[in-house]
Scaffold this active site. Structure first.
Site, mmCIF file in Angstrom:
data_model
loop_
_atom_site.group_PDB
_atom_site.id
_atom_site.type_symbol
_atom_site.label_atom_id
_atom_site.label_comp_id
_atom_site.label_asym_id
_atom_site.label_seq_id
_atom_site.Cartn_x
_atom_site.Cartn_y
_atom_site.Cartn_z
ATOM 1 N N HIS A 1 0.809 -1.221 0.000
ATOM 2 C CA HIS A 1 0.000 0.000 0.000
ATOM 3 C C HIS A 1 0.845 1.276 0.000
ATOM 4 C CE1 HIS A 1 -3.586 2.230 0.064
ATOM 5 N NE2 HIS A 1 -4.221 1.654 1.065
ATOM 6 N N ARG A 2 2.167 1.129 0.014
ATOM 7 C CA ARG A 2 3.004 2.329 -0.016
ATOM 8 C C ARG A 2 2.992 2.986 -1.387
ATOM 9 N NH1 ARG A 2 8.272 -0.345 2.656
ATOM 10 N NH2 ARG A 2 7.664 -1.919 1.108
#
Length: 232
Positions: free
Chosen positions: A204-205
């Site tokens: 999710h970065r």
């Protein structure tokens, strides 16, 4: 009464492979991930497979090709995180998890978007053979840019997979099941169809929910409506 069953007892030390798998799993714990699932209609995909399996083309090769073609449309799914930003990887190398005696390994189909599915099938058969005889070269199991974990053959309805370190996404593929769904064209307004649940786990970065949703939509469209593209 039944004979008592002797259960195993005590410590069995990890093999080198089991230790490597354990370390790889722990290495991903610091990665913030999210998951998104989608049901995919399998009628056309299954029909395509039945029509080509006599030519030695496997479900694994067809799946790898479908996933790679979907990644072409959404390169962010093939990306890697770095502290400076998002690293886009031009090659689409599909790793697929294989359970082998004493562990787990992910042989890789390189350039899966560019190669004919018959060639992928041949290559996959060779890679699985090497995996089972412990003769894969490191480049054949460490070069994946995206991973598929398929437990459909075990009858699993849904699961999610742990993201491998250094990759942006992994797709968990569950079993195909028969469902009844509404169909205005059908007798009694219902029809039988085959569905399969897939779950995408992403870093999710650099990959966001909308990216995953759009990629799953593209994969679904390929497998439901454009299966002929897998043979091009």
């Amino acid at each position: 009464g039944a004979e008592p069953v002797e259960m195993p007892s005590g410590l069995v030390p990890f093999t080198g492979m089991q230790r490597a798998v354990s370390n790889n799993m722990v290495a991903t714990l610091t990665t913030p991930v999210f998951r998104a699932s989608r049901d995919i209609g399998m009628d056309k995909f299954n029909a395509l497979y039945r029509s080509v399996k006599d030519k030695g083309i496997s479900v694994s090769a067809l799946l790898a090709k479908a996933v790679a073609l979907a990644i072409e449309k959404h390169p962010i799914i093939n990306s890697q995180y770095s502290d400076e930003g998002t690293v886009f990887v031009p090659d689409i190398n599909i790793a697929m998890a294989v359970a082998i005696d004493g562990g787990l390994i992910t042989p890789t189909l390189k350039y899966a978007n560019e190669r004919p599915v018959a060639e992928l099938a041949e290559n996959w058969k060779e890679l699985v053979g090497k995996a089972r005889s412990n003769s894969l070269a490191p480049d054949e199991y460490t070069s994946g840019t995206f991973t598929i974990s398929n437990m459909g053959m075990f009858g699993v309805n849904q699961f999610d997979a742990i993201l491998p370190a250094g990759q942006g996404g992994i797709l968990a593929v569950a079993g195909t099941r028969e469902v009844i769904e509404p169909d205005a064209q059908a007798v009694l307004g219902l029809r039988k169809t085959q569905k399969m649940t897939v779950t995408l786990t992403c870093d999710h970065r650099q990959i966001y929910g909308a990216d995953a949703a759009l990629w799953l939509k593209t994969l679904s469209d390929i497998m439901e409506n454009k299966v002929e593209s897998l043979l091009l």
